[in-house]
Design a protein around this motif. Sequence first.
Motif, PDB file in Angstrom:
ATOM      1  N   ILE A 154      37.638  32.248   0.097  1.00  0.00           N
ATOM      2  CA  ILE A 154      38.018  32.787   1.401  1.00  0.00           C
ATOM      3  C   ILE A 154      38.986  31.837   2.096  1.00  0.00           C
ATOM      4  O   ILE A 154      39.112  30.677   1.721  1.00  0.00           O
ATOM      5  N   THR A 155      39.673  32.378   3.091  1.00  0.00           N
ATOM      6  CA  THR A 155      40.552  31.551   3.924  1.00  0.00           C
ATOM      7  C   THR A 155      40.110  31.710   5.378  1.00  0.00           C
ATOM      8  O   THR A 155      39.540  32.742   5.758  1.00  0.00           O
ATOM      9  N   ARG A 156      40.378  30.675   6.158  1.00  0.00           N
ATOM     10  CA  ARG A 156      40.107  30.705   7.599  1.00  0.00           C
ATOM     11  C   ARG A 156      41.409  30.419   8.320  1.00  0.00           C
ATOM     12  O   ARG A 156      42.127  29.497   7.954  1.00  0.00           O
ATOM     13  N   HIS A 184      35.431  42.130   2.020  1.00  0.00           N
ATOM     14  CA  HIS A 184      36.152  43.165   1.268  1.00  0.00           C
ATOM     15  C   HIS A 184      36.164  44.479   2.063  1.00  0.00           C
ATOM     16  O   HIS A 184      37.179  45.162   2.130  1.00  0.00           O
ATOM     17  N   GLN A 185      35.040  44.793   2.696  1.00  0.00           N
ATOM     18  CA  GLN A 185      34.943  46.037   3.458  1.00  0.00           C
ATOM     19  C   GLN A 185      35.715  45.984   4.768  1.00  0.00           C
ATOM     20  O   GLN A 185      36.277  46.978   5.195  1.00  0.00           O
ATOM     21  N   GLU A 186      35.736  44.818   5.416  1.00  0.00           N
ATOM     22  CA  GLU A 186      36.340  44.712   6.747  1.00  0.00           C
ATOM     23  C   GLU A 186      37.706  44.046   6.761  1.00  0.00           C
ATOM     24  O   GLU A 186      38.344  44.005   7.785  1.00  0.00           O
ATOM     25  N   ASP A 187      38.111  43.453   5.686  1.00  0.00           N
ATOM     26  CA  ASP A 187      39.385  42.766   5.560  1.00  0.00           C
ATOM     27  C   ASP A 187      39.417  41.423   6.278  1.00  0.00           C
ATOM     28  O   ASP A 187      39.767  40.419   5.711  1.00  0.00           O
ATOM     29  N   SER A 188      39.039  41.394   7.550  1.00  0.00           N
ATOM     30  CA  SER A 188      39.065  40.154   8.322  1.00  0.00           C
ATOM     31  C   SER A 188      37.933  40.195   9.342  1.00  0.00           C
ATOM     32  O   SER A 188      37.726  41.209  10.000  1.00  0.00           O
ATOM     33  N   MET A 189      37.212  39.076   9.454  1.00  0.00           N
ATOM     34  CA  MET A 189      36.106  39.002  10.407  1.00  0.00           C
ATOM     35  C   MET A 189      36.019  37.589  10.960  1.00  0.00           C
ATOM     36  O   MET A 189      36.398  36.633  10.292  1.00  0.00           O
ATOM     37  N   SER A 190      35.474  37.492  12.167  1.00  0.00           N
ATOM     38  CA  SER A 190      35.158  36.170  12.688  1.00  0.00           C
ATOM     39  C   SER A 190      33.818  35.746  12.088  1.00  0.00           C
ATOM     40  O   SER A 190      33.066  36.578  11.565  1.00  0.00           O
ATOM     41  N   GLN A 191      33.502  34.472  12.185  1.00  0.00           N
ATOM     42  CA  GLN A 191      32.228  33.988  11.667  1.00  0.00           C
ATOM     43  C   GLN A 191      31.081  34.675  12.411  1.00  0.00           C
ATOM     44  O   GLN A 191      30.067  35.037  11.812  1.00  0.00           O
ATOM     45  N   THR A 211      27.692  28.546   8.241  1.00  0.00           N
ATOM     46  CA  THR A 211      28.825  27.626   8.369  1.00  0.00           C
ATOM     47  C   THR A 211      29.088  26.843   7.097  1.00  0.00           C
ATOM     48  O   THR A 211      30.222  26.799   6.608  1.00  0.00           O
ATOM     49  N   SER A 212      28.061  26.231   6.537  1.00  0.00           N
ATOM     50  CA  SER A 212      28.266  25.407   5.336  1.00  0.00           C
ATOM     51  C   SER A 212      28.681  26.272   4.144  1.00  0.00           C
ATOM     52  O   SER A 212      29.496  25.853   3.325  1.00  0.00           O
ATOM     53  N   MET A 213      28.139  27.480   4.076  1.00  0.00           N
ATOM     54  CA  MET A 213      28.507  28.373   2.983  1.00  0.00           C
ATOM     55  C   MET A 213      29.981  28.782   3.091  1.00  0.00           C
ATOM     56  O   MET A 213      30.700  28.816   2.091  1.00  0.00           O
ATOM     57  N   ILE A 214      30.427  29.055   4.299  1.00  0.00           N
ATOM     58  CA  ILE A 214      31.822  29.431   4.517  1.00  0.00           C
ATOM     59  C   ILE A 214      32.743  28.268   4.137  1.00  0.00           C
ATOM     60  O   ILE A 214      33.755  28.464   3.466  1.00  0.00           O
ATOM     61  N   LYS A 215      32.374  27.059   4.547  1.00  0.00           N
ATOM     62  CA  LYS A 215      33.184  25.884   4.198  1.00  0.00           C
ATOM     63  C   LYS A 215      33.274  25.712   2.687  1.00  0.00           C
ATOM     64  O   LYS A 215      34.348  25.462   2.149  1.00  0.00           O
ATOM     65  N   LYS A 216      32.141  25.856   2.016  1.00  0.00           N
ATOM     66  CA  LYS A 216      32.112  25.710   0.562  1.00  0.00           C
ATOM     67  C   LYS A 216      32.972  26.786  -0.108  1.00  0.00           C
ATOM     68  O   LYS A 216      33.737  26.496  -1.018  1.00  0.00           O
ATOM     69  N   VAL A 263      22.273  37.133  10.159  1.00  0.00           N
ATOM     70  CA  VAL A 263      21.940  35.704  10.185  1.00  0.00           C
ATOM     71  C   VAL A 263      22.621  35.079  11.396  1.00  0.00           C
ATOM     72  O   VAL A 263      23.477  35.698  12.025  1.00  0.00           O
ATOM     73  N   THR A 264      22.262  33.842  11.714  1.00  0.00           N
ATOM     74  CA  THR A 264      22.909  33.160  12.836  1.00  0.00           C
ATOM     75  C   THR A 264      24.219  32.537  12.354  1.00  0.00           C
ATOM     76  O   THR A 264      24.317  32.116  11.191  1.00  0.00           O
ATOM     77  N   PRO A 265      25.243  32.475  13.211  1.00  0.00           N
ATOM     78  CA  PRO A 265      26.515  31.873  12.805  1.00  0.00           C
ATOM     79  C   PRO A 265      26.370  30.460  12.212  1.00  0.00           C
ATOM     80  O   PRO A 265      26.982  30.181  11.177  1.00  0.00           O
TER      81      PRO A 265
END
Length: 142
Positions: free
Chosen positions: A80-82, A46-53, A68-73, A62-64
């Motif tokens: 979120i969208t990727r 929300h603060q940055e609009d778009s970020m890489s993992q 990963t699993s949280m982002i997928k979920k 945290v480490t990328p």
Amino acid sequence: MKCHKEDAPLLGLMGQSMRLIGKRAQELYAEYDLNRAQSGILFALHQEDSMSQKELAKRLNVTPPSITSMIKKMEQEGYITRKADEQDQRVMRLTLAQKGRDSIAYVIKTAEKLEEKVFEGMSAEEKMLFRRLLLQILENLE
């Protein structure tokens, strides 16, 4: 032998406080079917609009691979969208999907409610001092 709070070491008190804050946050965010870590991801996006993992992991300290699993979920659940970065197709950009944008007000309101509870009974000066001390601790550890 039972240790009284008044006699506990500072780090012990900090640990107990963080566990209780985490537990309370978990209860509050569960109402929207989120957990603390997911709400942190939503807030960062929300603060940055778009970020890489990688950028998101650095922001959350945290480490990328650990997110990963949280982002997928969160992507599967519509928060979120990727999509590939326009300049570098190897990099995936994360953004809030509509469900994520719809829930950010709840995330912010919940964080404010939790902060209000945590600092209940403290003056503005005490909160400012506490903030300064926390910033000093962070600086000492970085």
